[in-house]
Scaffold this active site. Structure first.
Site, mmCIF file in Angstrom:
data_model
loop_
_atom_site.group_PDB
_atom_site.id
_atom_site.type_symbol
_atom_site.label_atom_id
_atom_site.label_comp_id
_atom_site.label_asym_id
_atom_site.label_seq_id
_atom_site.Cartn_x
_atom_site.Cartn_y
_atom_site.Cartn_z
ATOM 1 N N PRO A 3 0.832 -1.202 0.000
ATOM 2 C CA PRO A 3 0.000 0.000 0.000
ATOM 3 C C PRO A 3 0.872 1.259 0.000
ATOM 4 C CG PRO A 3 0.209 -0.811 2.228
ATOM 5 C CD PRO A 3 0.949 -1.794 1.349
ATOM 6 N N PHE B 28 2.793 4.355 1.640
ATOM 7 C CA PHE B 28 3.557 4.523 2.889
ATOM 8 C C PHE B 28 4.239 3.238 3.355
ATOM 9 C CE2 PHE B 28 -0.364 7.169 3.081
ATOM 10 C CZ PHE B 28 0.234 8.382 2.779
ATOM 11 N N ALA B 29 4.435 2.291 2.440
ATOM 12 C CA ALA B 29 5.100 1.041 2.814
ATOM 13 C C ALA B 29 6.602 1.085 2.518
ATOM 14 C CB ALA B 29 4.453 -0.138 2.082
ATOM 15 N N ASP C 268 9.007 2.887 -11.224
ATOM 16 C CA ASP C 268 8.238 3.167 -10.011
ATOM 17 C C ASP C 268 6.778 3.429 -10.383
ATOM 18 O OD1 ASP C 268 7.839 3.466 -7.322
ATOM 19 O OD2 ASP C 268 8.867 5.395 -7.134
ATOM 20 N N GLU C 269 5.875 3.209 -9.438
ATOM 21 C CA GLU C 269 4.442 3.498 -9.632
ATOM 22 C C GLU C 269 3.881 2.789 -10.871
ATOM 23 O OE1 GLU C 269 2.914 5.208 -7.267
ATOM 24 O OE2 GLU C 269 4.002 7.047 -6.771
#
Ligand SMILES: [Zn+2]
Length: 190
Positions: A8, A10-11, A83-84
């Site tokens: 999720p 903030f991991a 990323d993302e």
């Protein structure tokens, strides 16, 4: 080799991504990182310096054009990081799989959207992965490991009929465990 880092918000997914790329750069490998531009402009490249290492970073459109750029430019490096990945179309997964022959590919993405439903691109990438690194955050309500991303609008849980991706709005996000993840209107609770 394809490594997919999921979890999720903030991991610490991006931190883990960079950590793995830096290890390879210390070993003398060339590396590049790609990130999606949500307004679909091609912001070309910049160089991120960290710990005396220089990492080339590309911001690419979060569409098929971006996927093609990742395939073309990524092939020039020993290590490719993305990323993302949940913001790219599912065809990115096949590109990551192809690039992973002959180089290390490290990809990071959200496992689930705010409703708790899988992002297709992350799901496909996980299926091709040689290794999946599943990270948890900390639930804002109870402090236990969090696997889900809670969307809040005006401090209240966002309903299930909202858009999947919300950029720059009044909403906020926090990490929650399964028990405290709330999606009014989704109707999956026993
Ligand atoms: Zn909790």
């Amino acid at each position: 080799m394809l490594v997919v880092i999921v979890g999720p918000m903030f991991a610490g997914k991006t931190t883990e991504l960079i950590r793995r790329v830096e290890r390879q750069m210390i070993a003398g490998k060339t590396a590049v990182i790609f990130k999606p531009a949500l307004d679909s402009r091609y912001d070309a490249s910049s160089v991120v310096s960290h710990n005396g290492l220089k990492l080339r970073a590309f911001v690419v459109p979060s569409d098929e054009d971006g996927v093609r750029i990742i395939e073309r430019e990524g092939a020039k490096y020993d290590v490719v990081a993305v990323d993302e990945i949940q913001f790219f179309p599912p065809s990115l997964a096949e590109v990551l799989d192809r690039l992973a022959y002959g180089r290390l590919v490290v990809a990071a993405g959200l496992n689930l959207d705010y409703k708790g439903e899988p992002f297709e691109t992350t799901m496909r990438a996980m299926a091709y992965a040689d290794k999946v690194v599943s990270l948890t955050a900390v639930c804002k309500v109870c402090g236990r490991p969090a696997t889900r991303t809670q969307r809040l609008i005006g401090g209240k849980p966002a309903p299930a009929d909202g858009p999947r991706i919300l950029v720059g709005g009044a909403e906020t996000y926090e990490a929650r465990c399964r028990r405290h993840h709330e999606v009014p209107g989704r109707g999956i609770r026993p």
